[in-house]
Write a protein that holds these residues in place. Structure first.
Motif, PDB file in Angstrom:
ATOM      1  N   SER A 145      -7.083 -24.818  31.884  1.00 23.30           N
ATOM      2  CA  SER A 145      -6.335 -25.192  33.092  1.00 23.30           C
ATOM      3  C   SER A 145      -4.840 -24.949  32.906  1.00 23.30           C
ATOM      4  O   SER A 145      -4.160 -24.463  33.815  1.00 23.30           O
ATOM      5  CB  SER A 145      -6.578 -26.669  33.435  1.00 23.30           C
ATOM      6  N   ILE A 146      -4.324 -25.295  31.726  1.00 22.82           N
ATOM      7  CA  ILE A 146      -2.897 -25.081  31.450  1.00 22.82           C
ATOM      8  C   ILE A 146      -2.570 -23.597  31.451  1.00 22.82           C
ATOM      9  O   ILE A 146      -1.565 -23.162  32.032  1.00 22.82           O
ATOM     10  CB  ILE A 146      -2.516 -25.735  30.105  1.00 22.82           C
ATOM     11  N   LEU A 147      -3.425 -22.794  30.819  1.00 28.91           N
ATOM     12  CA  LEU A 147      -3.174 -21.348  30.771  1.00 28.91           C
ATOM     13  C   LEU A 147      -3.259 -20.713  32.155  1.00 28.91           C
ATOM     14  O   LEU A 147      -2.468 -19.841  32.505  1.00 28.91           O
ATOM     15  CB  LEU A 147      -4.171 -20.687  29.821  1.00 28.91           C
ATOM     16  N   GLU A 148      -4.221 -21.167  32.964  1.00 32.40           N
ATOM     17  CA  GLU A 148      -4.345 -20.643  34.314  1.00 32.40           C
ATOM     18  C   GLU A 148      -3.126 -21.021  35.151  1.00 32.40           C
ATOM     19  O   GLU A 148      -2.593 -20.200  35.904  1.00 32.40           O
ATOM     20  CB  GLU A 148      -5.619 -21.185  34.972  1.00 32.40           C
ATOM     21  N   GLY A 149      -2.681 -22.279  35.030  1.00 33.30           N
ATOM     22  CA  GLY A 149      -1.522 -22.723  35.785  1.00 33.30           C
ATOM     23  C   GLY A 149      -0.256 -22.004  35.366  1.00 33.30           C
ATOM     24  O   GLY A 149       0.560 -21.598  36.212  1.00 33.30           O
ATOM     25  N   GLU A 150      -0.100 -21.819  34.058  1.00 31.75           N
ATOM     26  CA  GLU A 150       1.077 -21.092  33.562  1.00 31.75           C
ATOM     27  C   GLU A 150       1.109 -19.674  34.104  1.00 31.75           C
ATOM     28  O   GLU A 150       2.155 -19.159  34.513  1.00 31.75           O
ATOM     29  CB  GLU A 150       1.071 -21.063  32.033  1.00 31.75           C
ATOM     30  N   SER A 151      -0.043 -19.020  34.105  1.00 32.37           N
ATOM     31  CA  SER A 151      -0.099 -17.622  34.528  1.00 32.37           C
ATOM     32  C   SER A 151       0.289 -17.444  35.984  1.00 32.37           C
ATOM     33  O   SER A 151       0.767 -16.376  36.381  1.00 32.37           O
ATOM     34  CB  SER A 151      -1.514 -17.074  34.304  1.00 32.37           C
ATOM     35  N   LEU A 152       0.089 -18.473  36.814  1.00 33.28           N
ATOM     36  CA  LEU A 152       0.451 -18.375  38.214  1.00 33.28           C
ATOM     37  C   LEU A 152       1.965 -18.385  38.420  1.00 33.28           C
ATOM     38  O   LEU A 152       2.479 -17.768  39.347  1.00 33.28           O
ATOM     39  CB  LEU A 152      -0.160 -19.536  39.003  1.00 33.28           C
ATOM     40  N   LEU A 153       2.667 -19.117  37.552  1.00 31.35           N
ATOM     41  CA  LEU A 153       4.096 -19.335  37.766  1.00 31.35           C
ATOM     42  C   LEU A 153       4.995 -18.488  36.869  1.00 31.35           C
ATOM     43  O   LEU A 153       6.137 -18.219  37.230  1.00 31.35           O
ATOM     44  CB  LEU A 153       4.424 -20.820  37.564  1.00 31.35           C
ATOM     45  N   ASN A 154       4.494 -18.104  35.681  1.00 29.32           N
ATOM     46  CA  ASN A 154       5.403 -17.413  34.754  1.00 29.32           C
ATOM     47  C   ASN A 154       5.799 -16.019  35.246  1.00 29.32           C
ATOM     48  O   ASN A 154       6.864 -15.514  34.898  1.00 29.32           O
ATOM     49  CB  ASN A 154       4.818 -17.339  33.343  1.00 29.32           C
ATOM     50  N   ASP A 155       4.942 -15.389  36.061  1.00 32.71           N
ATOM     51  CA  ASP A 155       5.311 -14.089  36.611  1.00 32.71           C
ATOM     52  C   ASP A 155       6.551 -14.207  37.487  1.00 32.71           C
ATOM     53  O   ASP A 155       7.470 -13.381  37.420  1.00 32.71           O
ATOM     54  CB  ASP A 155       4.154 -13.504  37.428  1.00 32.71           C
ATOM     55  N   ALA A 156       6.582 -15.241  38.308  1.00 31.37           N
ATOM     56  CA  ALA A 156       7.720 -15.444  39.200  1.00 31.37           C
ATOM     57  C   ALA A 156       8.989 -15.730  38.407  1.00 31.37           C
ATOM     58  O   ALA A 156      10.054 -15.163  38.679  1.00 31.37           O
ATOM     59  CB  ALA A 156       7.435 -16.583  40.173  1.00 31.37           C
ATOM     60  N   SER A 157       8.899 -16.612  37.416  1.00 29.86           N
ATOM     61  CA  SER A 157      10.093 -16.978  36.649  1.00 29.86           C
ATOM     62  C   SER A 157      10.640 -15.787  35.871  1.00 29.86           C
ATOM     63  O   SER A 157      11.857 -15.575  35.805  1.00 29.86           O
ATOM     64  CB  SER A 157       9.774 -18.130  35.692  1.00 29.86           C
ATOM     65  N   SER A 158       9.767 -14.975  35.290  1.00 25.65           N
ATOM     66  CA  SER A 158      10.239 -13.825  34.516  1.00 25.65           C
ATOM     67  C   SER A 158      10.868 -12.767  35.415  1.00 25.65           C
ATOM     68  O   SER A 158      11.876 -12.155  35.061  1.00 25.65           O
ATOM     69  CB  SER A 158       9.073 -13.207  33.727  1.00 25.65           C
ATOM     70  N   LEU A 159      10.281 -12.551  36.597  1.00 26.15           N
ATOM     71  CA  LEU A 159      10.847 -11.564  37.516  1.00 26.15           C
ATOM     72  C   LEU A 159      12.184 -12.012  38.075  1.00 26.15           C
ATOM     73  O   LEU A 159      13.048 -11.187  38.397  1.00 26.15           O
ATOM     74  CB  LEU A 159       9.857 -11.279  38.650  1.00 26.15           C
TER      75      LEU A 159
END
Length: 524
Positions: A145-159
């Motif tokens: 669940s943590i990995l799935e949640g991270e993957s949703l948001l980290n793309d936005a933060s890195s971009l």
């Protein structure tokens, strides 16, 4: 394009065969696809592949993000919001900062701004790779669940980091208050646009005379429309797609019928299956074009820079993972945290090791313009592209191949899943059957006295037998059973809200079962 059509057709067949092989030998398919693409690129006569950044950003990225938002549990996302946001924003920023400092110090010609450009590109881990690996090994639901949640948001933060760094390179200045305002608009504007357009699509699904096919077509259009709308007003298209996906996913049973939900799941799974396969194959195929762009830097030196940045990313994520646990243990003395049990030293290591890079990193690197607005060439563009490819390749090979071994060897503590999933599934099914019997006996007792088919239905629920016999039943009984299924869905939704520790995947499994039951009524 038509001249190379047989090649692309053969490429799809190769992708399917490699994914089958990956499932057979229990290896994450992104690893095999990247390596296969790399090998195919060296075959004489193979058409050269030039990946356009728009192809990744506007064709691949929106549907992949949208599908990921549909599959994640909002309850789990909210439950672990602190650690998810820590990994998605703070850890991504720490990774980008580490890369920027190291690149600025060790790579000739790299300014700090260029370092942040590279850091923003390579900082987000790839969700597809981690998900492909985790399906072969058993991990606690909390970790997935943590990995799935991270993957949703980290793309936005890195971009967002990438965009600010690009502005700094182009203008050679960084104005903090303007950056803060721009950051706020990208985050809150993107989320707001996603929620607004998502609400409009939800009403369209609900009130327009749609059927399953038109519902699915609307769902396919949704991520593209939202992404383009957000990007047109210079907010985050990634956050817009994610927020819309979460909104619609959490309300899917309010505006989609059972047939649309069942067929939609199959269509989206097949679409994302082939999109992911194509992206990772294209990463390998594009290497010769990237290598040709290296001019002043030798190939061996460029590989060394790629290895250096890969090591920095792995170490910074591991340190950040342990740092996040330490901060949580300290913070629980002052605020209420989701769970105050100590995860030990094993869990942070696995979270830190799931740092494979992929689709978003490739797309961001390719989106770097060849020339700046003043006509000068973008500094170090080809080297940044090459380093990005090396980082993707090495993280997939090193972390992707060793992660299953570490998970099996370490034996993660299952402190967050007190009840085994199968046991919880059986318990929910028993409770659902009890609710169904109570509802039937309370609301349809008079019908049951003279209706043998309804009596038979009650007996089936008493015996916990799945499904209805393939026999002809009256329209009245069909209406009663549909009413029962609707009441069961509402009971499951209420049960999910009331029990904060219950795995939502179990609820969704029962929901899917009820959808199938309703669909079966069309053929009885």
């Amino acid at each position: 394009m038509l001249d190379n059509f047989p090649f692309y057709l053969g490429l799809l067949i190769v992708i399917l065969l490699l994914i089958m092989l990956a499932n057979k030998i229990k290896v994450a398919y992104p690893v095999l696809l990247v390596l296969a693409g790399l090998l195919i690129s060296f075959i004489p006569g193979v058409p050269s592949i030039n990946i356009e950044p728009e192809l990744i950003f506007f064709i691949f990225l929106p549907p992949l993000l949208y599908e990921a938002a549909w599959t994640i549990s909002w309850k789990e996302l909210w439950r672990w919001r602190r650690i998810i946001t820590s990994f998605a924003f703070i850890v991504v920023f720490v990774s980008a900062l580490s890369v920027a400092l190291v690149a600025n110090y060790f790579i000739p010609g790299f300014s700090l701004a260029l370092g942040f450009v590279l850091g923003g590109i390579v900082s987000p881990p790839d969700a597809v790779s981690a998900g492909a690996i985790l399906k072969f090994v058993k991990v606690p639901k909390t970790m997935s669940s943590i990995l799935e949640g991270e993957s949703l948001l980290n793309d936005a933060s890195s971009l967002i980091i990438f965009r600010f760094a690009m502005i700094a390179v182009a203008t050679e200045q960084f104005i903090f208050y303007k950056a803060a305002l721009s950051f706020s608009w990208m985050v809150f504007g993107g989320a707001g646009i996603g929620l607004l357009i998502g609400w409009l699509f939800m009403k369209a699904h609900k009130y327009l005379p749609t059927d399953a096919n038109s519902d699915i077509v609307l769902s396919l259009l949704t991520p593209y429309i939202i992404y383009l709308a957000a990007e047109e007003v210079h907010s985050s298209g990634v956050l817009a797609v994610v927020s819309c996906g979460l909104l619609l996913s959490n309300n899917r049973h309010r505006f989609l019928n059972s047939r649309s939900r069942i067929q939609g799941v199959n269509v989206w799974e097949s679409l994302c299956f082939i999109l992911n396969g194509l992206v990772f194959m294209l990463i390998g195929l594009d290497l010769p074009q990237i290598t040709k762009g290296l001019e002043e830097t030798t190939l061996l030196t460029a590989i060394g820079y790629g290895v250096l940045i890969t090591v920095v990313l792995i170490i910074s994520r591991l340190i950040s993972a342990y740092g996040a646990v330490i901060v949580t243990l300290i913070a629980r003395n002052f605020i209420t945290v989701a769970d105050n049990r100590h995860p030990g030293y094993k869990t942070p290591f696995i979270l830190g090791w799931t740092g494979m890079r992929g689709v978003v990193s490739l797309a961001a690197a390719l989106s770097i313009p060849v020339y700046l607005d003043n006509g000068n060439g973008f500094p170090q563009r080809n080297l940044i592209l090459f380093i990005t490819f090396i980082v993707i390749l090495l993280t997939l090979l090193i972390q992707g191949l060793t992660l299953p071994y570490f998970i099996k060897k370490i034996k993660l503590p299952n402190i967050y899943d007190p009840v085994p999933r199968e046991e919880a599934h059986h318990q929910i099914r028993q409770e659902l059957a009890e609710f169904a019997l109570l509802y039937l006996k309370t609301n349809y007792q008079d019908h049951a006295e003279n209706n043998t088919s309804l009596q038979h239905l009650i007996q089936k629920w008493e015996q916990h037998i799945k499904g209805i016999d393939d026999e002809s039943i009256s329209q009245e009984l069909k209406n009663i059973y549909r009413d029962l299924l609707d009441q069961q869905r509402q009971w499951l939704l209420n049960r999910n809200k009331e029990d904060k520790t219950l795995d939502e995947a179990i609820i969704r499994r029962q929901m899917y079962y009820l959808d199938i039951e309703e669909e079966k009524l069309r053929y009885l």
